[in-house]
Structure formats: structure tokens, C-alpha cells
Write a protein that holds these residues in place. Structure first.
Motif, PDB file in Angstrom:
ATOM      1  N   ARG A  63      57.795  94.490  34.198  1.00 57.62           N
ATOM      2  CA  ARG A  63      57.745  96.099  33.709  1.00 57.62           C
ATOM      3  C   ARG A  63      56.474  96.340  32.990  1.00 57.62           C
ATOM      4  O   ARG A  63      55.826  95.958  32.121  1.00 57.62           O
ATOM      5  N   ASP A  64      55.925  97.725  33.718  1.00 60.38           N
ATOM      6  CA  ASP A  64      54.749  98.268  33.363  1.00 60.38           C
ATOM      7  C   ASP A  64      55.069  99.288  32.050  1.00 60.38           C
ATOM      8  O   ASP A  64      55.837 100.031  32.267  1.00 60.38           O
ATOM      9  N   ARG A  65      54.421  98.879  31.027  1.00 54.17           N
ATOM     10  CA  ARG A  65      54.463  99.707  29.711  1.00 54.17           C
ATOM     11  C   ARG A  65      54.288 101.321  30.124  1.00 54.17           C
ATOM     12  O   ARG A  65      55.302 102.170  29.589  1.00 54.17           O
ATOM     13  N   ASP A  66      53.224 101.750  30.599  1.00 51.70           N
ATOM     14  CA  ASP A  66      53.066 103.054  30.830  1.00 51.70           C
ATOM     15  C   ASP A  66      53.835 103.992  31.787  1.00 51.70           C
ATOM     16  O   ASP A  66      54.204 105.070  31.455  1.00 51.70           O
ATOM     17  N   THR A  67      54.269 103.202  32.810  1.00 55.96           N
ATOM     18  CA  THR A  67      54.990 103.773  34.194  1.00 55.96           C
ATOM     19  C   THR A  67      56.622 103.571  33.954  1.00 55.96           C
ATOM     20  O   THR A  67      57.425 104.366  34.330  1.00 55.96           O
ATOM     21  N   GLY A  68      56.721 102.659  33.201  1.00 59.36           N
ATOM     22  CA  GLY A  68      58.127 102.020  33.020  1.00 59.36           C
ATOM     23  C   GLY A  68      58.591 101.400  34.451  1.00 59.36           C
ATOM     24  O   GLY A  68      59.758 100.792  34.680  1.00 59.36           O
ATOM     25  N   GLN A  69      57.473 101.227  35.630  1.00 62.62           N
ATOM     26  CA  GLN A  69      58.012 100.674  36.929  1.00 62.62           C
ATOM     27  C   GLN A  69      58.138  99.105  36.572  1.00 62.62           C
ATOM     28  O   GLN A  69      57.412  98.684  36.074  1.00 62.62           O
ATOM     29  N   GLN A  70      59.075  98.653  37.653  1.00 63.04           N
ATOM     30  CA  GLN A  70      59.516  97.037  37.615  1.00 63.04           C
ATOM     31  C   GLN A  70      59.020  96.584  38.975  1.00 63.04           C
ATOM     32  O   GLN A  70      59.261  97.497  40.086  1.00 63.04           O
ATOM     33  N   PRO A 113      51.275  95.718  27.172  1.00 63.12           N
ATOM     34  CA  PRO A 113      51.349  96.336  28.421  1.00 63.12           C
ATOM     35  C   PRO A 113      52.462  95.886  29.374  1.00 63.12           C
ATOM     36  O   PRO A 113      52.658  96.704  30.229  1.00 63.12           O
ATOM     37  N   HIS A 114      52.929  94.814  29.309  1.00 60.80           N
ATOM     38  CA  HIS A 114      53.734  94.306  30.167  1.00 60.80           C
ATOM     39  C   HIS A 114      54.909  93.598  29.715  1.00 60.80           C
ATOM     40  O   HIS A 114      54.874  92.842  28.469  1.00 60.80           O
ATOM     41  N   CYS A 115      56.096  93.750  30.053  1.00 59.01           N
ATOM     42  CA  CYS A 115      57.435  92.979  29.803  1.00 59.01           C
ATOM     43  C   CYS A 115      57.884  92.121  30.966  1.00 59.01           C
ATOM     44  O   CYS A 115      57.941  92.508  31.899  1.00 59.01           O
ATOM     45  N   ILE A 116      58.289  90.718  30.662  1.00 56.12           N
ATOM     46  CA  ILE A 116      58.830  90.108  31.894  1.00 56.12           C
ATOM     47  C   ILE A 116      60.115  89.724  31.262  1.00 56.12           C
ATOM     48  O   ILE A 116      60.600  89.099  30.257  1.00 56.12           O
ATOM     49  N   VAL A 117      61.090  89.697  32.549  1.00 59.03           N
ATOM     50  CA  VAL A 117      62.331  89.304  32.201  1.00 59.03           C
ATOM     51  C   VAL A 117      62.855  88.542  33.308  1.00 59.03           C
ATOM     52  O   VAL A 117      62.653  88.496  34.433  1.00 59.03           O
ATOM     53  N   ILE A 118      63.421  87.111  32.657  1.00 59.49           N
ATOM     54  CA  ILE A 118      64.022  86.345  33.628  1.00 59.49           C
ATOM     55  C   ILE A 118      65.290  86.532  33.505  1.00 59.49           C
ATOM     56  O   ILE A 118      66.325  86.445  32.656  1.00 59.49           O
ATOM     57  N   ASP A 119      65.714  86.535  34.691  1.00 62.74           N
ATOM     58  CA  ASP A 119      67.270  86.912  35.345  1.00 62.74           C
ATOM     59  C   ASP A 119      67.992  86.129  35.927  1.00 62.74           C
ATOM     60  O   ASP A 119      67.343  85.053  36.462  1.00 62.74           O
TER      61      ASP A 119
END
Ligand code: ATP
Length: 466
Positions: free
Chosen positions: A445-452, A421-427
Motif C-alpha cells: 500500500r502506498d502512503r500518499d495515495t492509499g492505493q494497493q 512510504p509503504h505498508c506490506i500485508v501478508i494475507d
């Protein structure tokens, strides 16, 4: 062009089966030896999805209630069990016909069903007559043999005993393990009627023609409940359990449009049942077919076991009155639920100009709840911070993926395809190097909408738990 998101294309099912293999959900059984028909192996992600389904089922039907008790009976039972239940007799046989040229075997009732003829309750002679009358051939266009009964139980032998004395069967349903333990549960737990006994476990049926992926296999898992009631109260409890079954199917994300109840007509009912409802799911390319069964089995099973074993199956009320309880049986096949959940979740769309495939799995069923990755895997401060976030979430949720392969876009595609469902990126923002106000925040990032969205690390658990 067919719409990949409509539910009625074979294409959709074959893409799903391919995805399940490619991404480690389901492999053909014994694949390196050419497979074994009717068996499938669950890979790492398949196990995760199955475990989530079983856990949620147990929570829904057992842990959230006060009237349910768990059981885990042995798969191999005394063979007398299956005589008492009727499984060794004609009641657990399917009508089989053979292709007279190739010897291949088919279910006669399925061949008739393909022609729109309901073979439920027909005798072998009646089936033969229809095959002749309608000139029904085998799928290879050859003539068919006469129909005969084929018993679906797998036989084995126990220990070194020769002859029939050592004959045992792999259980064809989990239900009988519950009936033979009825007295044990009553004696040890003193449950007040009505109450249920629930069991999840393997069942085996030597299906004549296993087919349609996990739908009809020879080894599968069942999730079953025997719910014991007073005879005069069966209708009231039937309705309550029926509503609970509907709630379960909604809980695993199946839409009302793809579900329906099939009231089995009185003349098609099994001899012990006074009412049966099949819950059917609209499987892509197949249409509506049985997902789960719900039967009122009267006192048939307990009575039979009482007769065959000589052990009383009576329930004794506090006032001393005794009776054999009647039984309501919700019965679910795990593999069919697994398939329905994946079919419902399968999506194709376009994102950033690219076609993508994703599984819109509910968070409580997805193999991974969330994936964590450092923006770049060769920058130690990013990796170190990402590992801290990963460990924190892993402690909370358990099923957290670490993904640092390829670029971020590729990681998103990969996680989308397995339904995370979600991806988390450490930048670098997380480290506070670019904009200090973003220190200790991450991209979610949300899987379904791609929104971050940027979320503070301290709020991640609450954010993901919504
Ligand atoms: P069917 O009519 O499809 O053969 P059934 O009515 O014999 O099924 P039940 O004996 O009621 O099935 O078993 C309960 C549940 O177990 C079914 O609703 C299904 O989900 C599952 N099930 C039964 N047989 C199989 C099988 N061969 N492969 C996979 N699941 C099965």
C-alpha cells in the motif's frame, strides 16, 4: 476554516509539535523534572530521521565528491581557540534587556525586529534610544532595562585547576575545530586546493531566549564545511557551492516555494565576511527565517589562528609557492533542517471518509522505509510468512517496521502518521490458499495515495527501491 495544508498557520506547527511528541520524534528535554528550556530530546523516530539527514548530507557533500575530507574534533577545545576566533569578545554577544519587574531576559534585537526594526550593527546606546523612542515594553508589558552584551558561550572548568587557568567552553560552532586541524589534514592527506573539510557535531549556545521548538535551542547539531580556495578563485567556487546547497535542499524534499536566499547587505555582514547568503525556509506560523548560512570568510580564521598559535597555516603548492587559503563556509543546523523537512511533509486529507494525518517524507529520510505485517496476528502460517518477508527486507534496508497491532486500517493510519512510504500485508492469498496465482505475492500500500498493489515477494526489493 484554515486549510491545514497551507504553510502559514500556527495551528499547523502546533499540530506537528504534538505529533512529534506523541509518535516518538521529539520530547522536551528532562521532561520528568519539568524540562530544561532550550533543550529537546530526540526519541526513536527522531533519531532515525536525524541519522538519515546526516547520512544523506555526508553522501551529498563528502562521499560523492573527491575534494572533501571528514573530521570529528573534540567539543571541548583549548580556550585560546575562542580568543583567536573572537568568540570570547563582543563578536559573539547578543544584546540583552531585562523586564524591570520580572527580571525575565530578552534579546533586544528580537524585540526590535518584532516592531519591524532591523537592529543588526546597532550599538547598545542606539538600541536603548530606539526602545525609549518607540516606547517598547517587554512582552509582559513592563519597562525594560538598558541593553547590555551577553556572551553566548557556555563556560566550564577542566580538571581540578582553580581560577581562569582551567576555564574552557563548550564549542559554540563546529567550524573552529576544522580550522585548528587545517594543518593536520593538509599534512596527512596532501589535498589539492580547492578542498573542503566537513564535520557534523554538537554545538552549544547559551541563547538568551530559546524559542520556537527546535529553531533556537541551547544545544544543537551543526553540519559544517570549510572550503579552502585561492583568493582569486573564491567567486567561482562560491557559485558552485551555492548550487550544491540548493541541490541539497531539493534532495531533502523542500519545495522551491518555501525556500529563498537572503543576500546579507554589505553593512550587516560580520566583520570577517565579504559575502553571506542565508538560506531561508518558510516555517509555518513564522514565515521565512534562517535554515542555513553560506559565508565567504576570506582568510580571517586561518590568519588569526596563525597569529595566536604561532603555527603556520600556509598552504604550499607543488611549485613551492605559499599562501593562506581563503574560506567558503556552508553551515547547516540539523534541527532546523529536521523541522523544515517535517513541516514540508505534514499533510491532512480525507481517506475512506475519515480525516487522516500523514507525513509525506521522502523514502530516503523516513524513519521506516517500509512496514510489514501479517493480516491476522493469531494465524501462525501468516505470521511465519510475514516474518520471512520482514527479515528479507530488514537485511536489505535495515529500517523496516514490524507492525501487528490492531486491525490493518489502524496500522495504515499509524504508519501514515510517521511517514512510512509503504505498508506490506501478508494475507491468505500470499499463502496461496485463496487464489493459487497470487501465491507468494503481497499487498503493498502506498502512503500518499492509499492505493494497493500485489507484488511478488521476489520483486519487493526492486519495487521498493524505485
Ligand atoms: P541566528 O541568526 O538564527 O541566530 P546564526 O546566524 O547565529 O543564526 P550561524 O552561526 O551561522 O547561525 O550558525 C549556522 C547554523 O546553525 C544556522 O543557520 C542554524 O541552522 C544553526 N543554528 C545556529 N544557532 C542555533 C540555535 N540556537 N538553535 C538551533 N540552530 C541554530
Amino acid at each position: 476554516m484554515t486549510d491545514p495544508n497551507t504553510n502559514n498557520t500556527n495551528d499547523r506547527m502546533s499540530k506537528l509539535v504534538a505529533l512529534a511528541k506523541r509518535r516518538g520524534f521529539v520530547f522536551p528535554g528532562s521532561e520528568i523534572y519539568g524540562g530544561l528550556r532550550g533543550t529537546w530530546d530526540f526519541g526513536p523516530l527522531g533519531v532515525a530521521l536525524n541519522n538519515n539527514l546526516k547520512r544523506e548530507w555526508w553522501k551529498h557533500f563528502v562521499d560523492s565528491r573527491e575534494d572533501m575530507y571528514g573530521l570529528d574534533a573534540a567539543i571541548i577545545m583549548n580556550a585560546k581557540t575562542w580568543e583567536a576566533s573572537g568568540h570570547t569578545g563582543a563578536g559573539f554577544c547578543d544584546p540583552m534587556v531585562e523586564d524591570t519587574e520580572t527580571g525575565e531576559r530578552f534579546r533586544a534585537d528580537h524585540l526590535l525586529k518584532d516592531r519591524g526594526i532591523d537592529a543588526e550593527g546597532l550599538s547598545l546606546a542606539e538600541i536603548d534610544a530606539i526602545i525609549l523612542q518607540e516606547s517598547i515594553l517587554s512582552p509582559n508589558d513592563n519597562t525594560l532595562s538598558e541593553a547590555r552584551e551577553f556572551n553566548l558561550m557556555f563556560e566550564s572548568r577542566i580538571g581540578a585547576t582553580a581560577g581562569d587557568a582551567g576555564k574552557v567552553y563548550l564549542r559554540p560552532e563546529t567550524a573552529q575545530g576544522i580550522f585548528v586541524n587545517f594543518k593536520n589534514v593538509v599534512d596527512t592527506m596532501a589535498p589539492k586546493i580547492p578542498f573542503g573539510i566537513a564535520q557534523i557535531g554538537k554545538a552549544f549556545r547559551n541563547e538568551i531566549a530559546p524559542r520556537e521548538w527546535l529553531f533556537r535551542v541551547r544545544e544543537f547539531e551543526q553540519m559544517e564545511i570549510e572550503y579552502f580556495v585561492k583568493e582569486e578563485e573564491w567567486e567561482e567556487h562560491f557559485e558552485k557551492l551555492r548550487a550544491d546547497i540548493q541541490a541539497w535542499h531539493r534532495h531533502i524534499g523542500l519545495s522551491d516555494d518555501n525556500l529563498r536566499e537572503y543576500e546579507v547587505p554589505a553593512d550587516d555582514l560580520a566583520h570577517y565576511s565579504q559575502r553571506t547568503i542565508d538560506v531561508e525556509y518558510n516555517f509555518p506560523g513564522k514565515g521565512f527565517d534562517e535554515l542555513a548560512g553560506f559565508a565567504y570568510r576570506t582568510d580571517h580564521d586561518l590568519k588569526n589562528h596563525m597569529e595566536h598559535s604561532g603555527v603556520s597555516m600556509e598552504y604550499i603548492e607543488p611549485d613551492g609557492s605559499r599562501f593562506i587559503p581563503h574560506v567558503l563556509e556552508p553551515s547547516f543546523g540539523l534541527g532546523r533542517a529536521f523541522t523544515a523537512v517535517l513541516c514540508e511533509a505534514y499533510r491532512e486529507d480525507e481517506m475512506n471518509g475519515e480525516v487522516r494525518t500523514y507525513l509525506a517524507l521522502p523514502a530516503h529520510l523516513a524513519p521506516y522505509r517500509v512496514a510489514v505485517s501479517p493480516l491476522l496476528k493469531n494465524k501462525p502460517p501468516l505470521v511465519e510468512k510475514a516474518r520471512t518477508v520482514f527479515m528479507m527486507l530488514k537485511k536489505e534496508f535495515g529500517n523496516v517496521a514490524w507492525d501487528d497491532n490492531g486491525n490493518v486500517g489502524k496500522r495504515y493510519r499509524r504508519q501514515d502518521e510517521i511517514g512510512t512510504p509503504h505498508c506490506i500485508v501478508i494475507d491468505f492469498d500470499t499463502l496461496g490458499e485463496e487464489a493459487p496465482e497470487h501465491a507468494d505475492t503481497v499487498t503493498v500500500r502506498d502512503r500518499d495515495t492509499g492505493q494497493q498493489q500485489r507484488v511478488a515477494i521476489s520483486e519487493l526489493v526492486a519495487y521498493l527501491s524505485q
